[in-house]
Design a protein around this motif. Sequence first.
Motif, PDB file in Angstrom:
ATOM      1  N   SER A  36      -6.516  -0.606  -1.567  1.00 41.49           N
ATOM      2  CA  SER A  36      -5.697  -0.665  -2.338  1.00 41.49           C
ATOM      3  C   SER A  36      -4.692  -1.449  -2.256  1.00 41.49           C
ATOM      4  O   SER A  36      -4.222  -1.389  -0.665  1.00 41.49           O
ATOM      5  N   ALA A  37      -3.561  -2.464  -3.389  1.00 41.69           N
ATOM      6  CA  ALA A  37      -2.202  -2.686  -2.640  1.00 41.69           C
ATOM      7  C   ALA A  37      -1.510  -2.243  -2.544  1.00 41.69           C
ATOM      8  O   ALA A  37      -0.717  -2.361  -1.479  1.00 41.69           O
ATOM      9  N   LEU A  38      -1.670  -0.653  -2.708  1.00 44.17           N
ATOM     10  CA  LEU A  38      -0.562   0.394  -2.655  1.00 44.17           C
ATOM     11  C   LEU A  38      -0.870   0.544  -1.120  1.00 44.17           C
ATOM     12  O   LEU A  38       0.663   0.659  -0.278  1.00 44.17           O
ATOM     13  N   ALA A  39      -2.082   0.566  -0.278  1.00 45.25           N
ATOM     14  CA  ALA A  39      -1.825   0.505   0.963  1.00 45.25           C
ATOM     15  C   ALA A  39      -1.329  -1.034   2.030  1.00 45.25           C
ATOM     16  O   ALA A  39      -1.578  -0.316   3.132  1.00 45.25           O
ATOM     17  N   ARG A  40      -1.409  -1.924   1.766  1.00 42.43           N
ATOM     18  CA  ARG A  40      -1.320  -3.487   1.557  1.00 42.43           C
ATOM     19  C   ARG A  40       0.000  -3.281   3.389  1.00 42.43           C
ATOM     20  O   ARG A  40       0.216  -3.252   3.793  1.00 42.43           O
ATOM     21  N   PRO A  41       1.177  -2.498   3.044  1.00 45.96           N
ATOM     22  CA  PRO A  41       2.472  -2.194   4.270  1.00 45.96           C
ATOM     23  C   PRO A  41       1.668  -1.434   5.041  1.00 45.96           C
ATOM     24  O   PRO A  41       2.125  -1.852   6.570  1.00 45.96           O
ATOM     25  N   ALA A  42       1.148  -0.361   5.189  1.00 52.47           N
ATOM     26  CA  ALA A  42      -0.078   0.341   6.132  1.00 52.47           C
ATOM     27  C   ALA A  42      -0.633  -0.541   6.608  1.00 52.47           C
ATOM     28  O   ALA A  42      -0.994  -0.760   8.262  1.00 52.47           O
ATOM     29  N   VAL A  43      -1.935  -0.928   5.820  1.00 52.49           N
ATOM     30  CA  VAL A  43      -2.370  -2.098   6.479  1.00 52.49           C
ATOM     31  C   VAL A  43      -2.366  -3.300   7.534  1.00 52.49           C
ATOM     32  O   VAL A  43      -2.894  -3.169   8.703  1.00 52.49           O
ATOM     33  N   ASP A  44      -1.213  -3.651   7.206  1.00 53.10           N
ATOM     34  CA  ASP A  44      -0.008  -5.120   7.890  1.00 53.10           C
ATOM     35  C   ASP A  44      -0.148  -4.267   9.155  1.00 53.10           C
ATOM     36  O   ASP A  44       0.110  -5.023  10.212  1.00 53.10           O
ATOM     37  N   VAL A  45       0.405  -2.535   9.258  1.00 53.72           N
ATOM     38  CA  VAL A  45       1.029  -2.508  10.189  1.00 53.72           C
ATOM     39  C   VAL A  45      -0.030  -2.070  11.337  1.00 53.72           C
ATOM     40  O   VAL A  45      -0.451  -2.936  12.296  1.00 53.72           O
ATOM     41  N   MET A  46      -0.891  -1.666  10.326  1.00 54.01           N
ATOM     42  CA  MET A  46      -2.246  -1.526  11.227  1.00 54.01           C
ATOM     43  C   MET A  46      -2.622  -2.787  11.962  1.00 54.01           C
ATOM     44  O   MET A  46      -3.655  -2.951  12.876  1.00 54.01           O
ATOM     45  N   LYS A  47      -2.880  -3.594  11.776  1.00 57.11           N
ATOM     46  CA  LYS A  47      -3.759  -4.750  11.843  1.00 57.11           C
ATOM     47  C   LYS A  47      -3.004  -5.078  12.846  1.00 57.11           C
ATOM     48  O   LYS A  47      -3.430  -5.836  13.816  1.00 57.11           O
ATOM     49  N   SER A  48      -1.310  -5.574  12.471  1.00 55.29           N
ATOM     50  CA  SER A  48      -0.405  -5.962  13.633  1.00 55.29           C
ATOM     51  C   SER A  48      -0.546  -5.373  14.992  1.00 55.29           C
ATOM     52  O   SER A  48      -0.778  -5.644  16.519  1.00 55.29           O
ATOM     53  N   ASN A  49      -0.616  -3.912  15.091  1.00 54.95           N
ATOM     54  CA  ASN A  49      -0.651  -3.558  16.354  1.00 54.95           C
ATOM     55  C   ASN A  49      -2.145  -3.087  17.037  1.00 54.95           C
ATOM     56  O   ASN A  49      -2.585  -3.479  18.359  1.00 54.95           O
ATOM     57  N   VAL A  50      -3.205  -3.261  16.265  1.00 57.40           N
ATOM     58  CA  VAL A  50      -4.344  -3.483  16.485  1.00 57.40           C
ATOM     59  C   VAL A  50      -4.761  -4.770  17.401  1.00 57.40           C
ATOM     60  O   VAL A  50      -5.542  -5.042  18.301  1.00 57.40           O
ATOM     61  N   LYS A  51      -4.260  -5.851  16.221  1.00 60.37           N
ATOM     62  CA  LYS A  51      -4.244  -6.805  17.607  1.00 60.37           C
ATOM     63  C   LYS A  51      -3.108  -7.807  18.687  1.00 60.37           C
ATOM     64  O   LYS A  51      -3.346  -8.331  19.364  1.00 60.37           O
TER      65      LYS A  51
END
Length: 403
Positions: free
Chosen positions: A222-237
């Motif tokens: 969901s859109a609500l999860a977006r900030p957490a998703v961005d943090v995870m994607k950036s950390n994984v990368k």
Amino acid sequence: MTAKQGLENTKISSHTQKVQRTWLIFGITLLFTGLTAIGLAVAVLLSHNNSASTASTSVSRIKSGPPSKEADLIAPATIAAGTKNVSNDPSYFTRNSALRKSFYGLAYTPEGSMLPNCGNSLESVIRDVQIMSQLTDRIRLYGADCDQSALVLEAIKRTKVDLGVFLAIYPVDGDPTAYVRQRDLIKDAILTYGSDHILGVTVGNEYLLNYLRAHNGSDPDSALARPAVDVMKSNVKDTQDMLTALRLPKIMPVGTAEAGSFFNTEVLGMVDYGMSNVHAWFANKTVSYAAEWTINFYQKKNVKAANKLPNNPTMYLAEAGWPTRSSDLANADNGVSLASEANLQIFMDTFLCQAKKDEIPYFFFEFYDEKWKDATFGGVEGWWGLFNADRTLKNVTIPDCSL
Ligand SMILES: *[C@@H]1O[C@H](CO)[C@@H](O)[C@H](O)[C@H]1NC(C)=O
Ligand SMILES: *[C@@H]1O[C@H](CO)[C@@H](O)[C@H](O)[C@H]1NC(C)=O
Ligand SMILES: *[C@@H]1O[C@H](CO)[C@@H](O)[C@H](O)[C@H]1NC(C)=O
Ligand SMILES: *[C@@H]1O[C@H](CO)[C@@H](O)[C@H](O)[C@H]1NC(C)=O
């Protein structure tokens, strides 16, 4: 502790547990939720039981394969003069005949691995590695603080056991330094020990679950999860880039661990593996149905989702187990089955060999009872160990899955 003592503690029934009950309709675990947010409070409660000795006068080097009495017991007197004092050598240790290599993997955190106090020790980790190596070929960690990656790798080196480890970084919402600090510790550990015993680097454990719970949400896409998703994607990368830059002799897999219902599609779409925590206990399943339910959930939900993605990440069933008691009456059962050693036995009997037959890569949850979890969360949280906190085996028989 006895069941009676547990009943005396009924007042502990906390908000945390009620929240868990609500959330676990998704069949996931909330272990480690809020871990770091309350790290400071927790730290003083940490117990460091490092007293047990790893040294033993009976020297035996563990080999893979079935126990062989002659090979395992080499009297110190037979060691030629001039050789090193083997009673100081952690690669010689006493085999526990009650243990069997029946587990694909074990979930493990070295005791005393939380800031600010830490308190873990090589002696304690060596003892754990000696025991775990008699049960499995692989373990997963949850974080990298307090130099736990290096401690585990050093213990593997000294014990000379054939144990592979999934290292891990535990990112904290609102504290980017937690990620950077742990990434750098892992980098140092790899530079020191090489990559031979490292099976992968896991970024995050239930990060999406924790974030969404804090924001009253439940949909990881969901859109609500977006900030957490961005943090995870950036950390994984960032972890991928760090490992690539090290030019290791093998490609090091990077993954993420999440509660079974909380994998975000974009995050799963960029990792080599996903580790899914699935708990029948919290989904209120009966112990007799727990193994079947857990395997079904993992296959029908997690493996299926992963197979649809172009990167086709490998999935692991990253937490599966059964608690043996509760510190309060409210959680003595999950509505249908008791938290008890007898039920842990049933879960092991129905899960271990079936998972092997189905070729499911899983991590049994967990190696030992972690006292800080009981002190922090109460309920069943501190009682998931195969071993008690003092590293004695609970009253269970480990199934033989070699047949
Ligand atoms: C599980 O049972 C408890 C009562 O023991 C209840 O409060 C909770 O809502 C139930 N959870 C699910 C997922 O059914
Ligand atoms: C070997 O080490 C043990 C434990 O440190 C010690 O008690 C013992 O005396 C040592 N033996 C020799 C021959 O040095
Ligand atoms: C979540 O819901 C609770 C209870 O309805 C409310 O008190 C709280 O402010 C909400 N939190 C957020 C972040 O929306
Ligand atoms: C250990 O488990 C066995 C079999 O489940 C049971 O009969 C026995 O009473 C248990 N022992 C203790 C000390 O709990």
